[in-house]
Design a protein around this motif. Sequence first.
Motif, mmCIF file in Angstrom:
data_model
loop_
_atom_site.group_PDB
_atom_site.id
_atom_site.type_symbol
_atom_site.label_atom_id
_atom_site.label_comp_id
_atom_site.label_asym_id
_atom_site.label_seq_id
_atom_site.Cartn_x
_atom_site.Cartn_y
_atom_site.Cartn_z
ATOM 1 N N ALA A 1 -27.545 44.373 13.330
ATOM 2 C CA ALA A 1 -26.612 44.275 12.210
ATOM 3 C C ALA A 1 -25.177 44.249 12.718
ATOM 4 O O ALA A 1 -24.844 44.906 13.698
ATOM 5 C CB ALA A 1 -26.807 45.446 11.259
ATOM 6 N N CYS B 1 -27.123 40.215 9.629
ATOM 7 C CA CYS B 1 -28.287 40.775 10.316
ATOM 8 C C CYS B 1 -29.051 39.629 10.943
ATOM 9 O O CYS B 1 -29.385 38.655 10.267
ATOM 10 C CB CYS B 1 -29.166 41.532 9.333
ATOM 11 S SG CYS B 1 -30.672 42.186 10.060
ATOM 12 N N MET C 1 -36.084 40.132 3.822
ATOM 13 C CA MET C 1 -35.038 40.811 4.583
ATOM 14 C C MET C 1 -34.180 41.577 3.587
ATOM 15 O O MET C 1 -33.901 41.076 2.492
ATOM 16 C CB MET C 1 -34.191 39.818 5.370
ATOM 17 C CG MET C 1 -34.958 39.101 6.467
ATOM 18 S SD MET C 1 -33.894 38.119 7.555
ATOM 19 C CE MET C 1 -33.212 39.422 8.612
ATOM 20 N N TRP D 1 -31.289 45.153 2.811
ATOM 21 C CA TRP D 1 -30.279 46.108 3.236
ATOM 22 C C TRP D 1 -30.460 47.423 2.475
ATOM 23 O O TRP D 1 -30.706 47.427 1.271
ATOM 24 C CB TRP D 1 -28.869 45.576 2.957
ATOM 25 C CG TRP D 1 -28.498 44.403 3.789
ATOM 26 C CD1 TRP D 1 -28.676 43.094 3.488
ATOM 27 C CD2 TRP D 1 -27.886 44.438 5.090
ATOM 28 N NE1 TRP D 1 -28.212 42.300 4.504
ATOM 29 C CE2 TRP D 1 -27.709 43.096 5.494
ATOM 30 C CE3 TRP D 1 -27.452 45.456 5.929
ATOM 31 C CZ2 TRP D 1 -27.128 42.761 6.724
ATOM 32 C CZ3 TRP D 1 -26.877 45.123 7.143
ATOM 33 C CH2 TRP D 1 -26.721 43.790 7.533
ATOM 34 N N THR E 1 -29.714 37.147 7.779
ATOM 35 C CA THR E 1 -29.289 37.340 6.407
ATOM 36 C C THR E 1 -27.861 37.855 6.391
ATOM 37 O O THR E 1 -27.406 38.492 7.345
ATOM 38 C CB THR E 1 -30.230 38.315 5.669
ATOM 39 O OG1 THR E 1 -29.819 38.415 4.303
ATOM 40 C CG2 THR E 1 -30.169 39.705 6.281
ATOM 41 N N TYR F 1 -25.133 51.148 6.739
ATOM 42 C CA TYR F 1 -25.953 50.080 6.175
ATOM 43 C C TYR F 1 -26.970 49.639 7.213
ATOM 44 O O TYR F 1 -26.615 49.307 8.350
ATOM 45 C CB TYR F 1 -25.074 48.915 5.748
ATOM 46 C CG TYR F 1 -24.376 49.171 4.430
ATOM 47 C CD1 TYR F 1 -23.371 50.125 4.344
ATOM 48 C CD2 TYR F 1 -24.735 48.474 3.283
ATOM 49 C CE1 TYR F 1 -22.743 50.390 3.130
ATOM 50 C CE2 TYR F 1 -24.110 48.724 2.058
ATOM 51 C CZ TYR F 1 -23.115 49.685 2.007
ATOM 52 O OH TYR F 1 -22.497 49.942 0.806
ATOM 53 N N CYS G 1 -30.185 47.079 8.122
ATOM 54 C CA CYS G 1 -30.914 45.856 7.867
ATOM 55 C C CYS G 1 -32.403 46.125 8.090
ATOM 56 O O CYS G 1 -32.771 46.885 8.996
ATOM 57 C CB CYS G 1 -30.419 44.779 8.826
ATOM 58 S SG CYS G 1 -31.311 43.237 8.750
#
Length: 121
Positions: A4, A20, A32, A34, A76, A91, A93
């Motif tokens: 990420a 990511c 995919m 988050w 993504t 955050y 991924c």
Amino acid sequence: QLQAYGGGLVQAGGSLRLSCVASGRIFSHYHMGWFRQTPGKERDFVAAIIWSGDNTYYADSVKGRFTISRDNAKATVLQMNSLKPEDTGVYYCSVRINWRSSVYPSQWDYWGQGTLVTVSS
């Protein structure tokens, strides 16, 4: 393996873009997504996208402000606009090998290392 990128410090109302990138095997069907986590709290679902890009899913708290998209088959992007201090967190991924998405972290199969997003008021 998931990597990420893009976290940082931003003022409330600002924007950040998280990326990511996945490496390794490409599965025939997957999502995919988050998640974000703050100290002492569980990891919360933020957004997800199916491998084809046809379907996206968002937590209510980010709808209308965040947009998830596919960059290619293995990447993504999470575009975060109108950021609020409560968006602060690490955050992560993730990838879920399944036709259906899920908001439960335990149902996701692979995780990146996390990137810190800090929104100041």
